[in-house]
Design an enzyme around this catalytic site. Structure first.
Site, PDB file in Angstrom:
ATOM      1  N   ILE A  45      -2.495  -5.147  -3.958  1.00  0.00           N
ATOM      2  CA  ILE A  45      -2.379  -5.704  -2.690  1.00  0.00           C
ATOM      3  C   ILE A  45      -2.430  -5.310  -2.182  1.00  0.00           C
ATOM      4  O   ILE A  45      -2.217  -5.984  -0.501  1.00  0.00           O
ATOM      5  CB  ILE A  45      -0.027  -4.350  -2.536  1.00  0.00           C
ATOM      6  CG1 ILE A  45      -0.750  -2.701  -2.717  1.00  0.00           C
ATOM      7  CG2 ILE A  45       0.796  -4.610  -3.756  1.00  0.00           C
ATOM      8  CD1 ILE A  45       0.267  -1.397  -1.959  1.00  0.00           C
ATOM      9  N   ALA A  66       2.054   3.055  -4.062  1.00  0.00           N
ATOM     10  CA  ALA A  66       1.728   3.847  -2.885  1.00  0.00           C
ATOM     11  C   ALA A  66       0.506   4.793  -4.427  1.00  0.00           C
ATOM     12  O   ALA A  66       0.109   5.096  -5.379  1.00  0.00           O
ATOM     13  CB  ALA A  66       2.690   4.709  -2.489  1.00  0.00           C
ATOM     14  N   THR A 107       7.443   8.152   3.630  1.00  0.00           N
ATOM     15  CA  THR A 107       7.667   9.943   2.738  1.00  0.00           C
ATOM     16  C   THR A 107       7.997  10.532   4.371  1.00  0.00           C
ATOM     17  O   THR A 107       7.906  10.955   5.086  1.00  0.00           O
ATOM     18  CB  THR A 107       6.050   9.749   2.279  1.00  0.00           C
ATOM     19  OG1 THR A 107       5.795  11.206   2.253  1.00  0.00           O
ATOM     20  CG2 THR A 107       5.261   9.430   3.474  1.00  0.00           C
ATOM     21  N   ASP A 108       8.509  11.729   4.158  1.00  0.00           N
ATOM     22  CA  ASP A 108       8.344  13.276   5.305  1.00  0.00           C
ATOM     23  C   ASP A 108       6.683  13.278   5.280  1.00  0.00           C
ATOM     24  O   ASP A 108       7.009  14.020   6.388  1.00  0.00           O
ATOM     25  CB  ASP A 108       9.014  14.129   4.127  1.00  0.00           C
ATOM     26  CG  ASP A 108       8.993  14.567   2.967  1.00  0.00           C
ATOM     27  OD1 ASP A 108       8.524  14.320   2.228  1.00  0.00           O
ATOM     28  OD2 ASP A 108       8.030  15.563   3.124  1.00  0.00           O
ATOM     29  N   TYR A 131      -3.055  12.309   3.356  1.00  0.00           N
ATOM     30  CA  TYR A 131      -1.773  11.230   3.048  1.00  0.00           C
ATOM     31  C   TYR A 131      -1.246  10.377   3.503  1.00  0.00           C
ATOM     32  O   TYR A 131      -0.395   9.284   3.895  1.00  0.00           O
ATOM     33  CB  TYR A 131      -1.347  12.273   1.836  1.00  0.00           C
ATOM     34  CG  TYR A 131      -0.020  11.039   1.403  1.00  0.00           C
ATOM     35  CD1 TYR A 131      -0.132  10.003   0.186  1.00  0.00           C
ATOM     36  CD2 TYR A 131       1.395  12.095   1.486  1.00  0.00           C
ATOM     37  CE1 TYR A 131       1.614   9.582  -0.235  1.00  0.00           C
ATOM     38  CE2 TYR A 131       2.659  11.506   0.654  1.00  0.00           C
ATOM     39  CZ  TYR A 131       2.652  10.401  -0.193  1.00  0.00           C
ATOM     40  OH  TYR A 131       3.937   9.535  -0.392  1.00  0.00           O
ATOM     41  N   LYS A 135       0.480   6.778   4.970  1.00  0.00           N
ATOM     42  CA  LYS A 135       1.652   6.363   4.967  1.00  0.00           C
ATOM     43  C   LYS A 135       1.931   6.057   6.490  1.00  0.00           C
ATOM     44  O   LYS A 135       2.473   4.951   6.871  1.00  0.00           O
ATOM     45  CB  LYS A 135       2.318   7.193   4.271  1.00  0.00           C
ATOM     46  CG  LYS A 135       2.012   7.979   2.849  1.00  0.00           C
ATOM     47  CD  LYS A 135       2.546   6.161   1.321  1.00  0.00           C
ATOM     48  CE  LYS A 135       4.122   5.651   1.988  1.00  0.00           C
ATOM     49  NZ  LYS A 135       4.256   4.254   1.025  1.00  0.00           N
TER      50      LYS A 135
END
Length: 289
Positions: A45, A66, A107-108, A131, A135
Site C-alpha cells: 500500500i 497496518a 486505534t485508541d 505506533y 496511526k
C-alpha cells in the site's frame, strides 16, 4: 443500448489480519459480492502505482492493513510510519483520484490514554507511542486527501483464534497454576467478528461523520478480562492475580485509559456493538465447534 455497470466492489486491504479475515467471512455469509482480498504479499500500500492499478471507480476500500507491532515500532519507526502513515496517504490519494470510497481502521492509541471518561471522536489527540503517532499521521492524511473517507477507531481487538490476548490466556490457563495480569489499564475488548460486521454496515451506508468509534460496549481491565476468560471455560478465575503495568515493562507505554465512546456511532444510525462479555462468550463458543 444501455451500458451495464458492474456492482460496486468491496476491496479489503490487510485481508490476512484479524479484522480482514472476518470481513471476508462476513461478506460471504451475508451473500455480498465476493470482496477483493488483498494480502500484504499481494499489495504494497506504500506503492502509488500498485495501489492505483487495483482500484476502480465506485469501489469501497476497507483498509485493515497496518503495522501493529506496538513495541517494535519504538525501535523501528520507519516501518511503522511507512505502513500506517505513508500507506494510508497513498490509499487515500488513490481513492480520491479514481472515485473510490475509503474506510480506514485506526486505534485508541491516537489518544494520550489519560482520560477519565470515554473518548469522543473530536477529543484532542496526543499519542504517547511511535505506533500511535504513525496511526494519527495516517488518519490525518486520509481525512485531508480523501473527502469522502471515514476513519473508524477501535481498541483491544481480538479474534476467536490466533495469537492474541484471548489465545494467550487460554494457553496460560493450561500451562500455569496462577498468572499475573495488569489491572491498571482500562479499555473495551472488541471482537474482530463484531467489528467486521459493523464495518460492513457502515460500508453499506452513505458517507456520514468523518471519524467514528466502534468497540464492543462496556469497559474492563486486562485482569478482569483474563478472569472472565477463565470463568467462561470453567477454570477458577482466582488463579488470575492482579498486578500493575510496572510488572511488565515494555518499550512502548500502554495507555492507562483506552475506552472509546460509541455515542457518535449510534447518532449516525449505526447498530451499536454488543457488550464485550457477550461477544467474548460468542468467540469462545466458536472455538469449541
Amino acid at each position: 443500448m444501455i451500458e451495464k455497470t458492474s456492482p460496486a466492489r468491496l476491496v479489503v486491504t490487510g485481508a490476512g489480519g484479524q479484522v480482514g479475515q472476518e470481513l471476508l467471512r462476513r461478506a460471504e455469509t451475508a451473500a455480498l459480492p465476493e470482496p477483493v482480498a488483498l494480502h500484504r504479499a499481494e499489495l504494497d500500500i506504500t506503492d502509488p502505482a500498485a495501489v492505483h492499478a487495483v482500484l476502480k471507480p465506485g469501489d469501497t476500500v476497507l483498509n485493515c492493513a497496518a503495522f501493529t507491532a506496538v513495541d517494535r515500532a519504538e525501535s523501528d519507526p520507519e516501518s511503522a510510519f511507512a505502513v500506517n502513515a505513508t500507506g494510508a496517504a497513498v490509499l487515500a490519494a488513490a481513492c480520491a483520484r479514481v472515485g473510490a470510497r475509503l474506510i480506514h481502521l485506526s486505534t485508541d492509541y491516537v489518544f494520550p490514554g489519560t482520560s477519565d471518561r470515554p473518548y469522543e471522536p473530536d477529543d484532542p489527540t496526543g499519542p504517547a507511542t511511535v505506533y500511535g503517532r504513525s496511526k494519527l499521521e495516517g488518519e490525518r492524511a486520509v481525512l485531508d486527501l480523501a473527502p469522502d473517507a471515514t476513519v473508524v477507531r477501535t481498541s483491544w481487538v481480538y479474534a476467536w483464534s490466533g495469537s492474541g490476548f484471548v489465545d494467550t490466556m487460554l494457553r496460560l490457563e493450561r500451562e500455569r497454576d496462577t498468572l499475573r495480569v495488569v489491572n491498571d489499564q482500562l479499555g473495551s475488548p472488541t471482537y474482530a467478528a463484531d467489528l467486521a460486521a459493523a464495518l460492513l454496515e457502515l460500508a453499506a451506508r452513505p458517507a456520514g461523520p468523518r471519524v467514528l468509534h466502534a468497540t464492543n460496549a462496556g469497559e474492563t481491565t486486562w485482569y478482569d478480562l483474563a478472569r472472565t476468560i477463565f470463568a467462561e471455560v470453567g477454570a477458577d478465575p482466582a488463579r488470575v492475580l492482579p498486578c500493575d503495568s510496572a510488572a511488565y515493562p515494555s518499550p512502548a507505554r500502554r495507555p492507562a485509559y483506552s475506552v472509546l465512546s460509541g455515542r457518535c456511532w449510534r447518532a449516525a444510525g449505526l447498530t451499536p456493538l454488543r457488550p464485550w462479555r457477550e461477544a467474548l462468550r460468542a468467540a469462545l463458543a466458536r472455538r469449541s465447534h
